[in-house]
Scaffold this active site. Structure first.
Site, mmCIF file in Angstrom:
data_model
loop_
_atom_site.group_PDB
_atom_site.id
_atom_site.type_symbol
_atom_site.label_atom_id
_atom_site.label_comp_id
_atom_site.label_asym_id
_atom_site.label_seq_id
_atom_site.Cartn_x
_atom_site.Cartn_y
_atom_site.Cartn_z
ATOM 1 N N LYS A 277 0.853 -1.202 0.000
ATOM 2 C CA LYS A 277 0.000 0.000 0.000
ATOM 3 C C LYS A 277 0.884 1.246 0.000
ATOM 4 O O LYS A 277 1.431 1.641 1.037
ATOM 5 C CB LYS A 277 -0.927 0.031 1.208
ATOM 6 N N THR B 32 5.148 7.900 13.863
ATOM 7 C CA THR B 32 5.045 7.198 15.134
ATOM 8 C C THR B 32 3.583 7.040 15.542
ATOM 9 O O THR B 32 3.180 5.992 16.060
ATOM 10 C CB THR B 32 5.858 7.959 16.202
ATOM 11 N N GLU C 273 9.606 15.874 15.757
ATOM 12 C CA GLU C 273 10.041 15.682 14.369
ATOM 13 C C GLU C 273 9.327 16.707 13.487
ATOM 14 O O GLU C 273 8.097 16.791 13.496
ATOM 15 C CB GLU C 273 9.686 14.270 13.909
ATOM 16 N N GLY D 204 2.169 4.251 13.637
ATOM 17 C CA GLY D 204 2.836 3.027 14.096
ATOM 18 C C GLY D 204 2.234 2.504 15.391
ATOM 19 O O GLY D 204 2.057 1.294 15.558
ATOM 20 N N GLU E 59 9.063 0.975 11.313
ATOM 21 C CA GLU E 59 10.121 1.976 11.115
ATOM 22 C C GLU E 59 9.437 3.328 11.210
ATOM 23 O O GLU E 59 8.681 3.698 10.316
ATOM 24 C CB GLU E 59 10.778 1.815 9.740
ATOM 25 N N GLY F 152 6.434 4.745 8.610
ATOM 26 C CA GLY F 152 5.645 5.968 8.613
ATOM 27 C C GLY F 152 5.758 6.656 9.950
ATOM 28 O O GLY F 152 6.748 6.493 10.669
ATOM 29 N N CYS G 173 13.586 10.326 7.780
ATOM 30 C CA CYS G 173 13.376 10.018 9.205
ATOM 31 C C CYS G 173 14.661 10.039 10.033
ATOM 32 O O CYS G 173 14.629 10.378 11.201
ATOM 33 C CB CYS G 173 12.727 8.645 9.301
HETATM 34 P P1 NAD Z 1 2.018 8.387 7.866
HETATM 35 O O1 NAD Z 1 2.192 7.530 9.065
HETATM 36 O O2 NAD Z 1 0.927 9.382 7.880
HETATM 37 O O3 NAD Z 1 1.731 7.449 6.595
HETATM 38 C C1 NAD Z 1 2.616 6.428 6.196
HETATM 39 C C2 NAD Z 1 1.838 5.370 5.434
HETATM 40 O O4 NAD Z 1 0.947 4.710 6.319
HETATM 41 C C3 NAD Z 1 0.954 5.923 4.332
HETATM 42 O O5 NAD Z 1 0.899 4.949 3.297
HETATM 43 C C4 NAD Z 1 -0.407 6.061 5.007
HETATM 44 O O6 NAD Z 1 -1.472 6.021 4.101
HETATM 45 C C5 NAD Z 1 -0.401 4.833 5.906
HETATM 46 N N1 NAD Z 1 -1.165 4.944 7.151
HETATM 47 C C6 NAD Z 1 -1.308 6.015 7.956
HETATM 48 N N2 NAD Z 1 -2.016 5.690 9.057
HETATM 49 C C7 NAD Z 1 -2.293 4.364 8.944
HETATM 50 C C8 NAD Z 1 -2.993 3.421 9.761
HETATM 51 N N3 NAD Z 1 -3.530 3.786 10.921
HETATM 52 N N4 NAD Z 1 -3.076 2.143 9.352
HETATM 53 C C9 NAD Z 1 -2.528 1.755 8.190
HETATM 54 N N5 NAD Z 1 -1.864 2.596 7.352
HETATM 55 C C10 NAD Z 1 -1.749 3.882 7.730
HETATM 56 O O7 NAD Z 1 3.423 9.025 7.582
HETATM 57 P P2 NAD Z 1 3.833 10.012 6.403
HETATM 58 O O8 NAD Z 1 3.430 11.379 6.778
HETATM 59 O O9 NAD Z 1 3.383 9.479 5.087
HETATM 60 O O10 NAD Z 1 5.424 9.844 6.433
HETATM 61 C C11 NAD Z 1 6.229 10.594 7.245
HETATM 62 C C12 NAD Z 1 6.577 9.840 8.502
HETATM 63 O O11 NAD Z 1 7.221 8.607 8.191
HETATM 64 C C13 NAD Z 1 7.583 10.591 9.351
HETATM 65 O O12 NAD Z 1 7.196 10.529 10.707
HETATM 66 C C14 NAD Z 1 8.875 9.835 9.150
HETATM 67 O O13 NAD Z 1 9.784 9.944 10.189
HETATM 68 C C15 NAD Z 1 8.393 8.448 8.972
HETATM 69 N N6 NAD Z 1 9.404 7.660 8.258
HETATM 70 C C16 NAD Z 1 10.122 6.729 8.940
HETATM 71 C C17 NAD Z 1 11.110 5.995 8.295
HETATM 72 C C18 NAD Z 1 11.928 4.961 9.012
HETATM 73 O O14 NAD Z 1 12.545 4.147 8.362
HETATM 74 N N7 NAD Z 1 11.976 4.955 10.327
HETATM 75 C C19 NAD Z 1 11.338 6.209 6.950
HETATM 76 C C20 NAD Z 1 10.602 7.175 6.283
HETATM 77 C C21 NAD Z 1 9.618 7.883 6.952
#
Ligand code: NAD
Length: 486
Positions: A179, A233, A386, A236, A253, A231, A287
């Site tokens: 996804k 925290t 962040e 997550g 992650e 994505g 991240c």
């Molecule tokens: P986000 O959590 O909003 O979304 C990430 C993904 O998860 C998207 O595909 C979104 O549609 C999906 N999603 C969101 N909530 C969900 C849920 N409850 N259940 C299932 N899927 C869900 O994050 P974002 O704004 O797209 O990305 C930025 C964040 O990602 C930042 O906090 C960044 O630090 C983190 N990130 C972490 C890493 C790592 O390796 N640790 C790498 C890249 C980004």
């Protein structure tokens, strides 16, 4: 201008009609115009994708039961098909999320084929061993694929992050429902084109672009055996809670607020390229970036000046221009969020030494100037949360112990870096920082070594041999024979 539009979803090895007419539209981060659209997956499409992955996984003659070598041949075709689309891939990512194209060529076009080949080779290295037991008998220890994987990825480095999951999962013999985030779907569809061209068997890889609610539906789907999420925290935590309830294995992650610790002997001026790459790369949308810069009071002003000069001289521009170092943010929403943090930093007493606004030479696009805050209190919001934009907070410290204390005073623990004239001292110092990964005089994660976070930055590891294990399941067969196998 022509747009890139898809009418079908990649499910069960082919372009498949979506269950609804809903669509996701993608805008250029630099021009704000519509650049393409895809069908938006809904619950019915998730059901179809999981069913396809389930059937492909459960087939007794199928992917999970192929030899690792045979899977490796298919993944080599996939790697080659991605390479053939590399230029287009890098451009699509740049247009969608603002990543400078020179970086997209490395991360988004270069990294996925490398990971497919790396994990194919690793998986071919053996998936069972015979152990001599304490009681004289032997055991057979098998490492089989864990099953149907739900892979959920963000928009910031979409292809590289996709392949941190897809490459080890497929090499291990799993099948995958991917996804992608709604902001970056056009690259995911190009990847699907490559999978189709490579002839991956039906159901082995499926792509269902959707938002968080449909993502949540996928996480809980009864046909899924394992969730691998990258994505925020906040998301997550919610995913971990669901997986906890279901006792479903999950890798997370998540976010970060890592420290770039400048020691009192550092010659930062001679490592500015590396320092930029460790703190402001991809317009601050990574991240693991070291966005809390810790500087010794004994050299504070000089270090602030060096970083200020570096930030002021960066080339801000069109992400498709090879010379660009800083492009726009992914969306209007993300720019508002970052600008909110800049306002907050000022209110909390931070002193802006560079940037702070929108670049004057960019009339459109979601740009924010690289922004340096000096004199930031270690407890300030911009020192703790962040931001996910090009904003650095420089925090003064007294001595080495104080620097360790400030570095560890965060809910996160993902990346980090130590800057010093003495690499040995840097490595010793790095041991004292509570984090999953950290670099000395630079930071770049390496495919051979595990990457991941502690505390609110996540659970589990990707990359390295450790990145294959979450997609494997152990089974031990106690043999009813003594010393019977060799
Ligand atoms: P986000 O959590 O909003 O979304 C990430 C993904 O998860 C998207 O595909 C979104 O549609 C999906 N999603 C969101 N909530 C969900 C849920 N409850 N259940 C299932 N899927 C869900 O994050 P974002 O704004 O797209 O990305 C930025 C964040 O990602 C930042 O906090 C960044 O630090 C983190 N990130 C972490 C890493 C790592 O390796 N640790 C790498 C890249 C980004």
């Amino acid at each position: 201008m022509t747009t890139i539009d898809y009418e079908r979803l990649y499910i069960n090895g082919d372009w498949t009609a979506p269950t609804t007419g809903e669509r996701i539209t993608v805008h250029s981060a630099a021009t704000e115009v519509n650049i393409g659209s895809v069908p938006e997956a809904k619950e019915g499409d998730i059901d179809a994708a999981v069913a396809a992955a389930r059937i492909a996984f459960d087939d007794p003659q199928g992917w999970a039961h192929w030899t690792p070598q045979r899977r490796g041949e298919a993944l080599e075709r996939f790697a080659a098909a991605l390479e053939a689309r590399g230029v287009d891939m890098a451009r699509r990512v740049s247009q969608q999320n603002g990543m400078p194209v020179s970086l997209a060529e490395q991360f988004e076009a270069g990294f996925p084929p490398v990971l497919l080949r790396y994990y194919s080779e690793l998986a071919a290295g053996g998936h069972e061993d015979v152990r001599q037991g304490m009681m004289g008998k032997q055991s057979l220890v098998l490492r089989g694929p864990i099953g149907v994987v739900a892979a959920i990825v963000p928009w910031n480095v979409p292809q590289a992050i996709t392949f941190l999951k897809v490459a080890p999962a497929l090499a291990a013999g799993c099948t995958v429902v991917l996804k992608p985030a709604p902001e970056t779907v056009l690259d995911a569809f190009l990847m699907a084109e490559a999978a189709l061209a490579a002839g991956l068997p039906a159901g082995v890889l499926n792509v269902v672009p959707a938002g968080r609610e449909v993502g949540a539906y996928l996480v809980e789907h009864p046909g899924v055996d394992k969730v691998s999420f990258t994505g925020s925290t906040a998301a997550g935590r919610s995913i971990a809670a669901k997986c906890g309830q279901l006792l479903r294995p999950v890798t997370l992650e998540l976010g970060g607020k890592s420290a770039a610790i400048v020691l009192d002997d550092a010659d930062l001026g001679s490592s500015l390229e590396s320092f930029f790459a460790s703190t402001l790369l991809n317009n601050g949308q990574i991240c693991w970036l070291g966005t809390r810069v810790l500087a010794p009071k004994s050299r504070y002003n000089e270090i602030v000046d060096t970083i200020t000069d570096m930030a002021s001289s960066l080339i801000i521009g069109d992400p498709l221009d090879a010379a660009t170092q800083v492009g726009p943010l992914v969306s209007e929403r993300q720019r508002q969020r970052v600008e909110g943090y800049i306002a907050n930093g000022k209110n909390e007493g931070g002193r802006i030494t560079s940037g702070g606004g929108r670049p004057a030479n960019q009339g459109r696009g979601w740009y924010v100037e690289p922004t340096i805050f000096a004199d930031v209190d270690r407890k300030a919001t911009i020192a703790q949360e962040e931001i996910f934009g090009p904003v650095l907070s420089i925090i003064p410290y007294e001595n080495d112990q104080d620097a360790v204390d400030v570095a560890n005073d965060t809910e996160y623990g993902l990346g980090g870096s130590v800057w010093t004239a003495d690499p040995e001292r840097g490595a010793q110092f790095a041991r004292r920082v509570r984090t999953g990964t950290i670099g000395v005089n630079g930071y770049s994660n390496d495919p051979f070594s595990p990457f991941g976070g502690i505390k609110s930055s996540g659970m589990g590891r990707e990359l390295g041999p450790e990145g294959l294990m979450p997609f494997q399941q152990l089974k031990t067969i106690y043999l009813d024979k003594e010393n019977s196998l060799s």
